[in-house]
Motif scaffolding. Structure first.
Motif, PDB file in Angstrom:
ATOM      1  N   GLN B 231       0.658  -1.477  -0.360  1.00 36.98           N
ATOM      2  CA  GLN B 231      -0.294   0.430   0.324  1.00 36.98           C
ATOM      3  C   GLN B 231       0.669   1.091   0.390  1.00 36.98           C
ATOM      4  OE1 GLN B 231      -3.106   0.037   2.773  1.00 36.98           O
ATOM      5  NE2 GLN B 231      -4.045  -2.034   2.827  1.00 36.98           N
ATOM      6  N   GLU B 233       3.537   1.375  -1.134  1.00 35.16           N
ATOM      7  CA  GLU B 233       4.541   1.828  -2.655  1.00 35.16           C
ATOM      8  C   GLU B 233       3.384   2.542  -3.747  1.00 35.16           C
ATOM      9  OE1 GLU B 233       7.428   1.514  -2.727  1.00 35.16           O
ATOM     10  OE2 GLU B 233       7.244   2.035  -4.513  1.00 35.16           O
ATOM     11  N   VAL B 234       1.879   1.942  -3.826  1.00 38.04           N
ATOM     12  CA  VAL B 234       0.809   2.889  -4.462  1.00 38.04           C
ATOM     13  C   VAL B 234       0.777   4.101  -4.166  1.00 38.04           C
ATOM     14  CG1 VAL B 234      -1.159   2.659  -4.487  1.00 38.04           C
ATOM     15  CG2 VAL B 234      -0.395   0.104  -4.931  1.00 38.04           C
ATOM     16  N   LEU B 235       1.169   4.478  -3.345  1.00 40.85           N
ATOM     17  CA  LEU B 235       1.132   5.858  -2.440  1.00 40.85           C
ATOM     18  C   LEU B 235       2.242   6.534  -2.542  1.00 40.85           C
ATOM     19  CD1 LEU B 235      -1.030   5.853   1.067  1.00 40.85           C
ATOM     20  CD2 LEU B 235      -2.293   5.829  -0.524  1.00 40.85           C
ATOM     21  N   SER B 237       4.123   5.949  -5.317  1.00 42.08           N
ATOM     22  CA  SER B 237       4.254   6.471  -6.898  1.00 42.08           C
ATOM     23  C   SER B 237       3.103   6.671  -7.371  1.00 42.08           C
ATOM     24  CB  SER B 237       4.154   4.856  -7.705  1.00 42.08           C
ATOM     25  OG  SER B 237       3.675   3.917  -6.941  1.00 42.08           O
ATOM     26  N   GLY B 238       2.304   7.915  -6.509  1.00 42.12           N
ATOM     27  CA  GLY B 238       1.628   8.618  -6.767  1.00 42.12           C
ATOM     28  C   GLY B 238      -0.186   7.952  -6.995  1.00 42.12           C
ATOM     29  N   GLY B 239       0.021   6.765  -6.710  1.00 41.71           N
ATOM     30  CA  GLY B 239      -1.696   6.155  -7.161  1.00 41.71           C
ATOM     31  C   GLY B 239      -2.533   6.230  -5.666  1.00 41.71           C
ATOM     32  N   ALA B 240      -3.491   5.611  -5.844  1.00 43.14           N
ATOM     33  CA  ALA B 240      -4.562   5.804  -4.877  1.00 43.14           C
ATOM     34  C   ALA B 240      -4.872   4.417  -4.675  1.00 43.14           C
ATOM     35  CB  ALA B 240      -5.386   6.544  -5.153  1.00 43.14           C
ATOM     36  N   ILE B 241      -5.293   3.900  -3.569  1.00 44.38           N
ATOM     37  CA  ILE B 241      -5.930   2.729  -3.089  1.00 44.38           C
ATOM     38  C   ILE B 241      -7.112   2.929  -2.779  1.00 44.38           C
ATOM     39  CG2 ILE B 241      -6.269   0.902  -0.986  1.00 44.38           C
ATOM     40  CD1 ILE B 241      -3.058   1.242  -1.746  1.00 44.38           C
ATOM     41  N   ARG B 242      -7.651   1.501  -3.707  1.00 38.10           N
ATOM     42  CA  ARG B 242      -9.053   1.470  -3.617  1.00 38.10           C
ATOM     43  C   ARG B 242      -9.893  -0.036  -2.377  1.00 38.10           C
ATOM     44  NH1 ARG B 242     -11.974  -2.207  -7.710  1.00 38.10           N
ATOM     45  NH2 ARG B 242     -10.128  -3.034  -8.040  1.00 38.10           N
TER      46      ARG B 242
END
Ligand SMILES: [Zn+2]
Lengths: 101, 475
Positions: B231, B233-235, B237-242
């Protein structure tokens, strides 16, 4: 209590309710039931006009509580009888369409 | 940027009752498929559930052990969803009026103590078990209707280590209270993990991921060790957790998204019309409270003060209630708590581990171990002999005093016999004798060994040593 019974339930989609109950509605049926559902909900919502401040929600109408059973094993169904209603059986189990997680 | 994890657990515990929660079928895991079933737990139309009072008592007892408030008014509700392992198409559970509210469990990680809050405990029925064949699935309803207690924690857990410590502490409490066998292999304890991460400084929690149906504590630990960095890592790299439900794949060591069921969370709970509410009189609750066992944390402190044990030793002993009971019985019967603790912590635990067994199935009793300790204390036998006897007592049971008699193991403390051995040993070993006289002290141990051999282990080693020193001169 949950989404189904929210205040804005007049907009409740009859197809959504049907899906939860695993009912298939044709377009014609959906067109008939949608206003009917709204009517029923509107009728129930009249209760909302009552002042129920301080009134405990009623889950049961009877003044009966604490109905318990002793922790004793009783004979149930024997295996053959239990499987009589199974449309299909395999290795003693009820066979159902493949369950996908 | 640092990310802070937030973890909450939902633990399903199968209660130790004789019969199921709403019918008289035996509450036994395993067995041939569909042999512990009846019209109630098979969900036949027209049947009515009947609550097992013992399931209520065990749930309340759990609540009392972890400091919950017992809800003065509690009721059952229907949770509606379709799944083949649930024959009624609804599960009887508790929604807004669970049996227990609040409470906490104390954990300790790396010397830091912390209380993990409990939100609630409710009671529900377990579902059946499914098995997958090629193009179809099979369902066994033996487990359907087993009493299941769900314990929900506050999101107070911050690391995988804390999650594991919490589960261990909770399991220990449940075992102490005798409310569940907590057998992980049999699925007595199953756990859903909710977790999220948020950047340090942000007060609002991150999006929550649920990892479903974990049935080992190691699994929970490893799943979190993998999922939290994922989680993060996702954040990063600029991503969002669904928000989603994931599953831990133990072999691959990864969590994977499960195919999320549409509308899966609209359960349309409503009060179960077939079951009357539970309104427990305070006297009943107090009566139950009076039967509570001493809990592990308290017992640990008591073992330290009452028997003078080191804190670590007390911790090892209380880890398993049966072991702690066995220790206390042995300590009292032998009058030697230090020896009792040594025997239990080393030999007893080692043998249990080697034999993969539990105390209740072992032949060894606290009375026979206490007898063995007394025989050593009275110098009837020496420690190596006691060790030998212990193995036999562990495997076959028996009375140590009798065994010593029939096997002729009593220690030779008779000075005449020992002198004869000593004279022989001195005569046969001129080399070591000369060495010892020349000041090489270790040579004495060689001679002691020779005498022990001659006596077939029965000589009292301390007496032998004294005797040799006297005979050879010098100490
Ligand atoms: Zn049944």
């Amino acid at each position: 209590m949950t989404d189904t019974f929210r205040d804005d339930a007049s907009r409740l989609d009859v197809r959504y309710v049907a899906h939860l109950a695993r009912l298939h509605l044709s377009d014609e049926e959906a067109a008939v039931f949608q206003p009917q559902l709204e009517q029923v909900l509107g009728y129930v919502r009249e209760l909302g006009a009552l002042d129920v401040e301080g009134v405990e929600p009623t889950a049961h109408a009877f003044p009966v509580q604490n109905v318990f059973r002793d922790d004793e094993v009783r004979p149930g169904l024997d295996h053959e009888a239990a499987m009589k209603n199974a449309p299909q059986e395999r290795q003693g189990q009820f066979i159902v369409p493949k369950i996908i997680e | 940027m640092k990310y802070l994890p937030t973890i909450g657990l939902e633990i399903h515990v199968q209660l130790k009752t004789r019969s199921k929660i709403f019918c008289g079928c035996p509450n036994e895991p395993g067995g041939e498929p569909n042999t512990h079933v009846c019209p109630v737990c098979l969900g036949y139309p027209g049947t009515l559930p009947n609550v097992n009072g013992e399931a209520i008592r065990l749930t309340v007892l759990t609540g009392l052990m972890i400091g919950c408030r017992i809800n003065p008014y509690s009721k059952f509700d229907r949770k509606n969803y379709f799944y083949p392992d649930m024959p009624k198409n609804y599960q009887i559970s508790q929604y807004d009026k669970p049996l227990c509210l609040g409470g906490s469990v104390e954990i300790e990680v790396e010397g830091r103590k912390k209380a993990v809050g409990i939100t609630r405990i409710h009671l529900e029925e377990d579902v059946g078990k499914s098995m997958h064949f090629g193009s179809s699935s099979g369902v066994d309803f033996n487990r359907a209707g087993a009493p299941l207690m769900e314990i929900v924690t506050e999101p107070d857990i911050e690391t995988p280590e804390e999650a594991q410590a919490f589960l261990l502490a909770l399991r220990q409490i449940l075992l102490y209270g005798g409310v569940s066998d907590c057998n992980l292999e049999q699925g007595n304890l199953r756990c859903d993990v909710n977790c999220s991460v948020r950047p340090e400084g942000q007060s609002e929690l991150g999006t929550k991921i649920e990892i479903k149906n974990m049935n080992t504590f190691k699994g929970v630990f490893h799943a979190l060790k993998h999922e939290l960095p994922r989680q993060e890592e996702v954040l990063r790299s600029g991503g969002a957790i669904r928000q989603e439900t994931r599953r831990w794949d133990d072999e691959k060591g990864v969590t994977e998204a499960m195919r999320s069921k549409e509308y899966a969370h609209d359960y349309r709970y409503f009060p179960e019309p077939d079951l009357m509410p539970v309104v427990l009189p305070p006297e009943t609750v107090e009566q139950w409270r009076a039967t509570l066992p001493e809990l592990p944390a308290k017992r640990r402190d008591r073992l330290v003060t009452e028997y003078g044990l080191p804190d670590y030793d007390a911790g090892v002993l209380v880890a398993d209630k049966a072991v702690a009971d066995f220790f206390e019985e042995t300590a009292r019967a032998s009058g030697n708590p230090k020896a009792a603790s040594n025997w239990v912590m080393t030999d007893v635990l080692r043998c249990l581990g080697e034999k993969q067994t539990e105390l209740k199935d072992a032949k060894l009793t606290s009375v026979s171990l206490a007898g063995l300790i007394r025989l050593v204390d009275q110098k009837v036998i020496n420690v190596p002999t006691a060790r030998e006897l212990f193995s036999e007592l562990f495997e076959k049971g028996g009375d140590p005093t009798e065994l010593v008699k029939t096997k002729g193991l009593a220690q030779v403390s008779d000075t005449g016999a020992l002198e004869a051995y000593a004279d022989e040993a001195i005569a046969e070993n001129p080399g070591p004798v000369a060495d010892y006289r020349a000041g090489k002290k270790p040579a004495l141990q060689f001679l002691v060994g020779q005498i022990m051999k001659k006596s077939r282990g029965k000589a009292n080693p301390r007496m032998v040593q004294e005797l040799l020193q006297r005979k050879l001169g010098g100490a």
